[in-house]
Design a protein around this motif. Structure first.
Motif, short mmCIF file in Angstrom:
data_model
loop_
_atom_site.label_atom_id
_atom_site.label_comp_id
_atom_site.label_asym_id
_atom_site.label_seq_id
_atom_site.Cartn_x
_atom_site.Cartn_y
_atom_site.Cartn_z
N ALA A 139 -15.83 1.58 2.92
CA ALA A 139 -16.70 1.56 1.73
C ALA A 139 -17.58 2.79 1.68
N TRP A 140 -18.12 3.21 2.82
CA TRP A 140 -18.94 4.43 2.86
C TRP A 140 -18.11 5.65 2.50
N CYS A 141 -16.86 5.67 2.97
CA CYS A 141 -15.97 6.77 2.62
C CYS A 141 -15.77 6.85 1.10
N LYS A 142 -15.55 5.72 0.49
CA LYS A 142 -15.37 5.66 -0.96
C LYS A 142 -16.62 6.14 -1.68
N GLU A 143 -17.76 5.65 -1.25
CA GLU A 143 -19.02 6.01 -1.91
C GLU A 143 -19.34 7.49 -1.75
N GLU A 144 -18.92 8.08 -0.64
CA GLU A 144 -19.21 9.50 -0.39
C GLU A 144 -18.15 10.42 -0.99
N GLY A 145 -17.08 9.85 -1.54
CA GLY A 145 -16.13 10.64 -2.30
C GLY A 145 -15.08 11.39 -1.50
N VAL A 146 -14.53 10.77 -0.44
CA VAL A 146 -13.46 11.43 0.31
C VAL A 146 -12.17 11.40 -0.50
N ASP A 147 -11.23 12.25 -0.12
CA ASP A 147 -9.94 12.31 -0.81
C ASP A 147 -8.96 11.27 -0.30
N PHE A 148 -9.04 10.96 0.96
CA PHE A 148 -8.22 9.91 1.56
C PHE A 148 -8.89 9.48 2.86
N ILE A 149 -8.36 8.43 3.48
CA ILE A 149 -8.89 7.97 4.76
C ILE A 149 -7.79 8.04 5.80
N ASN A 150 -8.15 8.61 6.93
CA ASN A 150 -7.26 8.70 8.07
C ASN A 150 -7.61 7.58 9.05
N GLY A 151 -6.70 6.63 9.22
CA GLY A 151 -6.83 5.60 10.24
C GLY A 151 -5.98 5.99 11.42
N GLU A 152 -6.57 6.10 12.61
CA GLU A 152 -5.84 6.75 13.70
C GLU A 152 -6.00 6.06 15.05
N THR A 153 -5.06 6.42 15.92
CA THR A 153 -5.08 6.08 17.35
C THR A 153 -5.05 4.56 17.57
N PHE A 154 -4.29 3.88 16.76
CA PHE A 154 -4.15 2.43 16.93
C PHE A 154 -3.04 2.14 17.93
N TYR A 155 -3.35 1.38 18.96
CA TYR A 155 -2.31 0.99 19.92
C TYR A 155 -1.93 -0.48 19.75
N TYR A 156 -2.57 -1.17 18.80
CA TYR A 156 -2.13 -2.49 18.33
C TYR A 156 -1.65 -2.33 16.88
N HIS A 157 -0.44 -2.78 16.62
CA HIS A 157 0.09 -2.72 15.25
C HIS A 157 -0.80 -3.51 14.30
N GLU A 158 -1.20 -4.70 14.69
CA GLU A 158 -1.96 -5.55 13.77
C GLU A 158 -3.32 -4.95 13.43
N GLU A 159 -3.91 -4.22 14.35
CA GLU A 159 -5.17 -3.53 14.04
C GLU A 159 -4.93 -2.43 13.00
N ALA A 160 -3.80 -1.74 13.14
CA ALA A 160 -3.45 -0.71 12.17
C ALA A 160 -3.25 -1.32 10.78
N VAL A 161 -2.65 -2.49 10.72
CA VAL A 161 -2.46 -3.17 9.44
C VAL A 161 -3.80 -3.52 8.81
N ILE A 162 -4.73 -4.01 9.61
CA ILE A 162 -6.06 -4.33 9.08
C ILE A 162 -6.72 -3.08 8.52
N ALA A 163 -6.60 -1.97 9.25
CA ALA A 163 -7.17 -0.71 8.78
C ALA A 163 -6.57 -0.32 7.43
N LEU A 164 -5.26 -0.40 7.33
CA LEU A 164 -4.60 -0.05 6.08
C LEU A 164 -5.08 -0.93 4.94
N GLU A 165 -5.18 -2.22 5.18
CA GLU A 165 -5.63 -3.14 4.13
C GLU A 165 -7.03 -2.80 3.64
N GLU A 166 -7.91 -2.46 4.55
CA GLU A 166 -9.29 -2.16 4.15
C GLU A 166 -9.38 -0.82 3.44
#
Length: 350
Positions: A139-166
């Motif tokens: 949400a802070w990324c959106k409010e500050e006007g980034v172009d995209f969000i990089n979700g990184e270094t996930f060693y659990y697949h399900e955590e990566a999915v949560i990141a993508l969803e948010e």
């Protein structure tokens, strides 16, 4: 030139994305190894801006806001949870300032969320806590006007999915990359190929791998991901000489070390002798591009000179390419006709 989106740039060619701020800040003396929290965004903003600038001038198309490990749990551990939001916002604002300095085309600004180290597939409460962490940062990324969000270094697949969803809830493009540990499989049982395929089908613009592994032990998996995924694939290895026996930098040995180390392994503060040189990294970048990896960078340990080498290897002229090595006028090894013969002759003995 107008500012193209990440998707436009990927569709038109290769995107260079420099990571590695964590180790670079520790190397410069502005971040504590161990906790690895980017307090520099508040304590020394001028230093962070310069590091952003150094990587962008070396060829990075992306200024990645340095909010890796700037999540609520890490801030709690160091007793500074109250600085959580200002740190995140300031890191993004500084990145935006630097991105506008690019003399040809304004650089992309990426928000950053990462592994929390608290996700537990056996604990539903941990998943909800992780979701809350990612939700506020996205949400802070959106409010500050980034172009995209990089979700990184996930060693659990399900955590990566949560990141993508948010990330998707904020209506922003997502780059999601995985950190593969020594078991060669995600810790909740998915292969990286399976995980990336699922993440891509769920709508991530780029999927792939970052950190933990050097080029030699990441590249086979990048090839597998490229064969399985229809969308864009990213690869951002560490610049260390990992091996089949030691596929990550967590347990890399240094047989030449003559002193006792304060840590059990060379990670994280004794890895210096284990670097790939820039020419090896450039060769990796060319190979990665040739197999269809079009979001290319380096992670922990990367220097601006290394970023410049991989950018030039895939055909870019960077802002600072004018400083790239040129031995023509070197006093011992140059070819310039005005150099002194007695020095050039001595070079064969030096």
């Amino acid at each position: 030139m107008g500012k193209r989106s990440l998707e436009q740039r990927l569709n038109e060619g290769t995107v260079v994305a420099a990571e590695g701020y964590l180790f670079e800040m520790e190397r410069r003396g502005y971040l504590q190894a161990g906790s690895f929290v980017p307090e520099v965004a508040l304590e020394h903003p001028e230093v962070l801006k310069q590091v952003y600038r150094d990587y962008m001038n070396a060829g990075s198309d992306v200024v990645l806001a340095f909010t890796y490990n700037a999540h609520r749990e890490k801030m709690r551990i160091i007793g500074k949870e109250h600085l959580h939001e200002p740190l995140n916002r300031n890191a993004i604002r500084l990145a935006k300032e630097v991105a506008k300095e690019h003399p040809v085309e304004e650089a992309l600004v990426a928000g950053n969320i990462s592994n929390t180290n608290i996700f537990d597939p056996e604990d539903a409460d941990s998943a909800e806590e992780v979701r809350s962490i990612f939700a506020e940062m996205a949400a802070w990324c959106k409010e500050e006007g980034v172009d995209f969000i990089n979700g990184e270094t996930f060693y659990y697949h399900e955590e990566a999915v949560i990141a993508l969803e948010e990330i998707q809830k904020q209506g922003l493009p997502a780059v999601v990359t995985l950190g593969l540990m020594g078991e060669n499989i995600m810790r909740d049982g998915y292969t990286v190929e399976q995980s990336c395929n699922i993440l891509s089908e769920k709508g991530a613009l780029v999927v792939g791998m970052n950190c933990f592994r050097g080029p030699d032990t990441m590249q086979p998996y990048l090839k597998g991901i490229r064969n399985e995924v229809e969308g864009h694939v990213g690869g951002l290895p560490i610049p260390y000489r990992t091996t089949e026996e030691h596929p990550t930098f967590f347990n890399l040995p240094d047989g030449g070390c003559s002193c006792s180390l304060p840590t059990e392994t060379t990670f994280p503060t004794s890895l210096d002798p284990l670097y790939h040189n820039r020419y090896e990294l450039a060769e990796w970048a060319k190979e990665a591009k040739d197999i269809g990896i079009h979001y290319i960078g380096l992670c922990c340990g990367a220097s601006p000179a290394m970023i410049r080498a991989i950018a030039e290897a895939i055909g870019y002229e960077t802002i600072n390419s004018k400083y790239s090595p040129d031995m023509e006028k070197h006093f011992l090894f140059g070819k310039d006709e005005t150099l002194k013969d007695h020095n050039l002759n001595y070079s064969k003995k030096a």
